[in-house]
Enzyme design. Structure first.
Site, mmCIF file in Angstrom:
data_model
loop_
_atom_site.group_PDB
_atom_site.id
_atom_site.type_symbol
_atom_site.label_atom_id
_atom_site.label_comp_id
_atom_site.label_asym_id
_atom_site.label_seq_id
_atom_site.Cartn_x
_atom_site.Cartn_y
_atom_site.Cartn_z
ATOM 1 N N GLU A 273 0.759 -1.180 0.000
ATOM 2 C CA GLU A 273 -0.078 -0.100 0.111
ATOM 3 C C GLU A 273 0.952 1.288 0.072
ATOM 4 O O GLU A 273 0.767 1.942 0.858
ATOM 5 C CB GLU A 273 -0.941 0.113 1.307
ATOM 6 C CG GLU A 273 -1.841 -1.028 1.288
ATOM 7 C CD GLU A 273 -2.606 -1.186 2.573
ATOM 8 O OE1 GLU A 273 -2.311 -0.475 3.407
ATOM 9 O OE2 GLU A 273 -3.605 -1.975 2.996
ATOM 10 N N PRO A 274 1.722 1.350 -1.120
ATOM 11 C CA PRO A 274 2.703 2.776 -0.917
ATOM 12 C C PRO A 274 1.870 3.827 -1.310
ATOM 13 O O PRO A 274 1.031 3.832 -2.197
ATOM 14 C CB PRO A 274 3.493 2.314 -2.257
ATOM 15 C CG PRO A 274 3.006 1.578 -2.966
ATOM 16 C CD PRO A 274 1.830 0.603 -2.081
ATOM 17 N N ARG A 276 3.238 7.780 -0.155
ATOM 18 C CA ARG A 276 4.397 8.969 -0.508
ATOM 19 C C ARG A 276 5.336 8.423 -1.169
ATOM 20 O O ARG A 276 5.891 9.458 -2.047
ATOM 21 C CB ARG A 276 4.761 9.193 0.908
ATOM 22 C CG ARG A 276 5.775 10.186 1.163
ATOM 23 C CD ARG A 276 6.311 10.252 2.630
ATOM 24 N NE ARG A 276 5.227 9.990 3.526
ATOM 25 C CZ ARG A 276 4.619 11.199 4.415
ATOM 26 N NH1 ARG A 276 5.215 12.341 4.186
ATOM 27 N NH2 ARG A 276 4.138 10.865 5.360
ATOM 28 N N CYS A 343 -3.994 34.017 8.779
ATOM 29 C CA CYS A 343 -3.945 34.619 10.031
ATOM 30 C C CYS A 343 -3.734 33.379 11.187
ATOM 31 O O CYS A 343 -4.669 33.368 12.077
ATOM 32 C CB CYS A 343 -5.414 35.391 10.407
ATOM 33 S SG CYS A 343 -5.401 36.497 9.004
ATOM 34 N N GLU A 344 -2.522 32.802 11.159
ATOM 35 C CA GLU A 344 -2.326 32.135 12.280
ATOM 36 C C GLU A 344 -0.540 32.063 12.282
ATOM 37 O O GLU A 344 -0.092 32.103 11.058
ATOM 38 C CB GLU A 344 -2.539 30.486 11.896
ATOM 39 C CG GLU A 344 -3.942 30.156 11.804
ATOM 40 C CD GLU A 344 -4.480 29.539 12.809
ATOM 41 O OE1 GLU A 344 -3.869 29.273 14.026
ATOM 42 O OE2 GLU A 344 -5.730 29.589 12.928
ATOM 43 N N TYR A 372 0.201 13.925 0.404
ATOM 44 C CA TYR A 372 -0.543 14.760 1.502
ATOM 45 C C TYR A 372 -0.119 16.160 1.281
ATOM 46 O O TYR A 372 0.087 16.857 2.351
ATOM 47 C CB TYR A 372 0.223 14.168 2.776
ATOM 48 C CG TYR A 372 0.319 12.850 2.973
ATOM 49 C CD1 TYR A 372 -0.727 12.168 3.185
ATOM 50 C CD2 TYR A 372 1.212 12.156 2.769
ATOM 51 C CE1 TYR A 372 -1.079 10.586 3.141
ATOM 52 C CE2 TYR A 372 1.247 10.438 2.706
ATOM 53 C CZ TYR A 372 0.184 9.984 3.073
ATOM 54 O OH TYR A 372 0.167 8.649 3.000
#
Ligand SMILES: *Cc1c(COP(=O)(O)O)cnc(C)c1O
Length: 420
Positions: A273-274, A276, A343-344, A372
């Site tokens: 299940e690759p 990345r 705004c963080e 991701y």
């Protein structure tokens, strides 16, 4: 290996200058390389060619249906974790018989959908889920093919948010209860046991934890067979890491060799299940400098991409290399924070990073953003999600349009009793 490279100080994806894409599609924008995607899939899948196997791409790493379809055209199956991902995979043309379904919180609606599509197997994560799926299969007059996801309790030595195979994680069934769970499963009329599954974490840069987990899986499979429980599929999950900075993860060939060696003699079909490792370095996030700003202690480069586009730096403190699209050898470097408009204070793409002096309109490539990246993006701060582009040789196609402001409010309604 990837196909993002400089040609006389200008960064290209394959044969397309990134500046051309920025001009025609706008920024921020995800850019993927077809040649890199194909190469990575072939190398990984090919590494297991000596055994019967399914390479089931982890849809959550990059869920665009063009990319799923591309892998499907090379024979890939899919590893899904929701009904939405099943829908995507099916729309992309992936046969249900090549789809495995993981995740601790499958809803009834999702279970029914997967049962009626006829997927390869459910990777079950709890006793209650086993009962629930048995019930749903009975209701639909079907049998549910299942594997139990066991938690082998090994430390993958990765970021705590992406380690999944330790005792304290929510995933899988504790090894101690695995035999008991299989005995329960065996007695359920609408359950068909077909495999064993585990997935210990993501961004692993060493084969040792995989080998340790497989050792435990192998013992379990042998014991199950002694008890006349037929195990046809052994799913060893995903998790192989990539180079973001200076990591030196094993090559897929090395990984496959270690895995196959640890599995030697175990007669079964392997499921990989690759995620990345296939897509991570096949994509970048293209962004434009909006402002530069000096404070008494820092220099900031403010760009038009933000944590809503790529949350990995904020969420995992992840490192992404940042390359200027135009290199100017005469320009000096300075140490900067590359930040977005959100705004963080946690909205940053890089911190304390040496970068050539930037000015308004300069383009930057946030590297290794294919996994991701877009799939974790959101509309926070009411920012339309970025466009996605697939480059192939000298051409490119938009594989997801940039969202509009209208899209942002499409599903919202103002109740009649609010009188403005
Ligand atoms: C996330 C996930 C994967 C893929 O992990 P990568 O690190 O991207 O290879 C595979 N299987 C399961 C069950 C997952 O949750």
């Amino acid at each position: 290996m990837h196909h993002f490279h400089y040609v006389s100080h200008t960064l290209f994806c394959e044969e397309v200058p990134l500046s051309k894409i920025a001009e025609e599609v706008g920024t921020p924008c995800y850019v993927y390389s077809h040649a890199t995607l194909v190469h990575h899939f072939r190398v990984f899948d090919g590494a297991f060619s000596s055994v019967e196997h399914h390479t089931c791409f982890a849809v959550k790493a990059n869920s665009n249906i063009a990319i799923l379809s591309l892998f499907g055209s090379m024979g890939a199956g899919m590893d899904i974790v929701s009904g939405g991902e099943l829908y995507r995979a099916r729309k992309a043309g992936i046969p249900a018989k090549k789809i495995v379904y993981s995740g601790v919180g499958k809803s009834i609606q999702e279970i029914d959908y997967a049962l009626s599509e006829g997927i390869l197997m459910f990777n079950i994560e709890s006793f209650e889920e086993l009962e629930r799926i048995n019930e749903r299969a009975r209701e639909l007059g079907l049998r549910a093919p299942i594997a139990l996801r066991v938690n082998p309790d090994v430390d993958p030595k990765t970021h705590p948010y992406i380690s999944t195979g330790m005792k304290k994680n929510k995933f899988g069934i504790d090894m101690k209860f695995a035999l008991e769970a299989y005995e329960v499963a065996k007695k359920l009329d609408y359950i068909e046991i077909v495999g064993v599954d585990c997935h210990i974490g993501s961004q692993l840069t060493d084969v040792a934890p995989f080998v340790e987990a497989i050792g435990k899986i192998r013992e379990l499979v042998n014991e199950l067979r002694r008890r006349n429980i037929d195990i046809r599929y052994v799913d060893i999950g995903g998790g192989l890491g990539i180079t973001y900075d200076r990591e030196e993860p094993p090559h897929p060939m090395e990984y496959a060799e270690a895995v196959l060696n640890a599995m030697r003699g175990l007669n079964c079909c392997f499921i990989l299940e690759p995620g990345r490792v296939i897509v991570g370095n096949a994509g970048i996030l293209l962004t434009k400098v909006l402002y530069t700003k000096k404070t008494p202690t820092k220099k900031f480069v403010i760009v038009d991409a933000a944590m809503n586009d790529l949350i990995r730096p904020s969420l995992y403190n992840a490192f992404h290399a940042i390359w200027p699209v135009h290199l100017d050898p005469s320009k000096e470097e300075e140490v900067v924070d590359v930040v977005g408009p959100i705004c963080e204070s946690g909205d940053f793409l890089a911190r304390e990073r040496p970068l050539q002096i930037q000015a308004y309109g300069d383009l930057l490539a946030v590297m290794s953003a294919g996994a991701y990246g877009f799939s974790m993006s959101s509309n926070y701060n009411s920012r339309p999600r970025a466009a996605e582009v697939l480059v192939r040789g000298r051409d490119y196609e938009i594989i997801r349009e940039r969202e509009s402001w209208k899209d942002l409010i499409q599903l919202e309604r103002i109740p009649k009793w609010i009188n403005l």
